[in-house]
Design a protein around this motif. Structure first.
Motif, short mmCIF file in Angstrom:
data_model
loop_
_atom_site.label_atom_id
_atom_site.label_comp_id
_atom_site.label_asym_id
_atom_site.label_seq_id
_atom_site.Cartn_x
_atom_site.Cartn_y
_atom_site.Cartn_z
N ALA A 132 -5.40 0.91 -10.40
CA ALA A 132 -5.76 2.27 -9.96
C ALA A 132 -6.86 2.12 -8.92
CB ALA A 132 -6.21 3.13 -11.14
N ASP A 133 -6.54 1.42 -7.82
CA ASP A 133 -7.56 1.09 -6.83
C ASP A 133 -7.11 1.39 -5.39
OD1 ASP A 133 -5.65 -0.89 -6.69
OD2 ASP A 133 -7.03 -2.57 -6.92
N ILE A 134 -6.17 2.33 -5.23
CA ILE A 134 -5.81 2.77 -3.88
C ILE A 134 -6.87 3.77 -3.42
CG2 ILE A 134 -4.11 3.98 -2.45
CD1 ILE A 134 -1.97 3.08 -4.48
N ALA A 135 -7.70 3.35 -2.48
CA ALA A 135 -8.77 4.21 -1.97
C ALA A 135 -8.40 4.87 -0.66
CB ALA A 135 -10.06 3.42 -1.80
N GLY A 136 -7.59 4.19 0.15
CA GLY A 136 -7.25 4.72 1.46
C GLY A 136 -5.90 4.24 1.92
N VAL A 137 -5.31 4.99 2.84
CA VAL A 137 -4.05 4.59 3.47
C VAL A 137 -4.13 4.88 4.95
CG1 VAL A 137 -2.70 5.02 1.38
CG2 VAL A 137 -2.86 6.79 3.12
N PHE A 197 -1.99 0.25 2.58
CA PHE A 197 -2.79 0.66 1.42
C PHE A 197 -4.02 -0.22 1.33
CE2 PHE A 197 1.46 2.06 0.70
CZ PHE A 197 1.35 3.28 0.04
N LEU A 198 -5.18 0.41 1.09
CA LEU A 198 -6.45 -0.31 1.10
C LEU A 198 -7.28 -0.01 -0.13
CD1 LEU A 198 -7.25 0.63 4.78
CD2 LEU A 198 -6.81 -1.70 4.02
N ARG A 199 -8.02 -1.02 -0.60
CA ARG A 199 -9.02 -0.81 -1.63
C ARG A 199 -10.31 -0.28 -1.00
NH1 ARG A 199 -8.98 -6.42 -4.92
NH2 ARG A 199 -10.81 -6.64 -3.55
N ARG A 200 -11.24 0.17 -1.83
CA ARG A 200 -12.49 0.74 -1.31
C ARG A 200 -13.38 -0.32 -0.67
NH1 ARG A 200 -13.59 5.95 -1.76
NH2 ARG A 200 -11.90 6.07 -3.30
N ASP A 201 -13.16 -1.59 -1.00
CA ASP A 201 -13.92 -2.65 -0.35
C ASP A 201 -13.27 -3.11 0.95
OD1 ASP A 201 -11.74 -4.05 -1.29
OD2 ASP A 201 -12.87 -5.43 -2.56
N GLY A 202 -12.21 -2.41 1.39
CA GLY A 202 -11.56 -2.72 2.65
C GLY A 202 -10.43 -3.72 2.54
N VAL A 203 -10.23 -4.32 1.40
CA VAL A 203 -9.14 -5.30 1.22
C VAL A 203 -7.79 -4.58 1.27
CG1 VAL A 203 -8.07 -6.90 -0.40
CG2 VAL A 203 -10.55 -6.92 -0.07
N ALA A 204 -6.87 -5.13 2.06
CA ALA A 204 -5.53 -4.57 2.16
C ALA A 204 -4.72 -4.94 0.92
CB ALA A 204 -4.83 -5.07 3.41
N LEU A 205 -4.16 -3.93 0.27
CA LEU A 205 -3.32 -4.16 -0.91
C LEU A 205 -1.87 -4.45 -0.53
CD1 LEU A 205 -4.62 -1.24 -3.15
CD2 LEU A 205 -4.87 -3.68 -3.65
N GLU A 206 -1.33 -3.65 0.38
CA GLU A 206 0.09 -3.76 0.73
C GLU A 206 0.36 -3.01 2.03
OE1 GLU A 206 3.19 -5.66 0.39
OE2 GLU A 206 2.33 -5.53 -1.63
#
Length: 216
Positions: free
Chosen positions: A187-192, A157-166
Motif C-alpha cells: 500500500a505504497d503508491i504515492a504518485g503516478v 507508479f512511484l513510492r513517496r521516496d521517489g522509487v519507481a514501482l512499475e
C-alpha cells in the motif's frame, strides 16, 4: 497489513496476484475504493478548456505535470517524462501553457495535460503529461480515460521516496476505465505520471482511490 490483504483478496480477481509485476492491471469493477475525484466542481471551459498553470489541489490528491527530479522533453506533439523523482515526492507544474486544463463537454468535465506546443493549440490538448500525488499512500487506484483513439498510455507508479514501482503501458487506449493494484500486500503508491502516444491525446475523467481497509 494482513487485514488489508484479506479484504483485497475478497474483492479482486485472483489473476491480479499472479501478474508478476509490482503493480497489476485489474478490472476496476472489482475494486472497492471509497474516494472519488471527478473534476465536476473544478472551474472549466469549453474548447481548449480553462487553463491551469499551477498545481491543482483537490480533496485527496494534487495534479501537475511531473515530480521534482524528473525532466519533460518533447516527442513530436507529446510529452516524455524521464529521470528519477527525488525524495520526498514533490509535484511540480509545467511551464506556462504546458501544464493542465479542465474542459467541459456535454456536462462532463475532464482533465487534460498540455503538450509542448502549448495552450490553447488543439494539437497540444491531451498530449501533455499528468502527474498525480496522493495525500496518502494507496494499495489500488482506478482511472477513467476519455478521448483516446487506440493509441497508448504509459503509467509510471512511484513510492513517496521517489522509487519507481512499475511502468505499465495501456494499449489500445480509448474511452475506458482501468484498475491498478499493488501486489505483494503493498500500500505504497504515492504518485503516478500519465503520458501517452495517442493520435488525439487523452484526458482523465475521474479517479478512484482510498484503501479498502478504510471501509471497515
Amino acid at each position: 497489513m494482513k487485514h488489508l490483504a484479506a479484504l483485497l483478496f475478497m474483492i479482486l480477481p485472483v489473476d491480479a496476484f499472479a501478474c508478476g509485476d509490482a503493480v497489476c492491471i485489474v478490472n476496476p469493477d472489482g475494486l472497492s475504493l471509497p474516494e472519488h475525484i471527478t473534476f465536476q466542481e473544478t472551474r472549466a471551459g469549453a474548447g481548449p478548456g480553462f487553463v491551469v498553470d499551477d498545481v491543482l489541489v483537490l480533496r485527496g490528491a494534487r495534479f501537475g505535470e511531473r515530480f521534482a527530479g524528473q525532466t519533460v522533453n518533447a516527442a513530436g506533439a507529446h510529452d516524455v517524462v524521464t529521470g528519477a523523482a527525488l525524495s520526498p515526492l514533490t509535484i511540480l507544474a509545467g511551464e506556462k501553457g504546458q501544464n493542465l486544463s479542465v474542459v467541459s463537454f456535454r456536462g462532463v468535465k475532464v482533465l487534460n495535460g498540455y503538450g509542448p506546443k502549448g495552450f490553447p493549440k488543439r494539437d497540444a490538448q491531451g498530449e501533455g503529461a499528468i502527474a498525480i500525488l496522493f495525500d496518502q499512500d494507496q494499495a489500488a487506484i482506478s482511472i477513467d480515460f476519455r478521448g483516446g483513439e487506440r493509441g497508448r498510455a504509459d503509467i509510471l507508479f512511484l513510492r513517496r521516496d521517489g522509487v519507481a514501482l512499475e511502468h505499465i503501458p495501456v494499449q489500445p487506449i480509448g474511452e475506458s476505465s482501468v484498475g491498478f493494484l499493488r501486489s505483494g500486500n503493498g500500500a505504497d503508491i504515492a504518485g503516478v505520471v500519465v503520458t501517452n502516444r495517442d493520435p488525439q491525446g487523452i484526458a482523465i475523467d475521474s479517479i478512484r482511490f482510498g484503501n479498502a481497509a478504510n471501509l471497515g
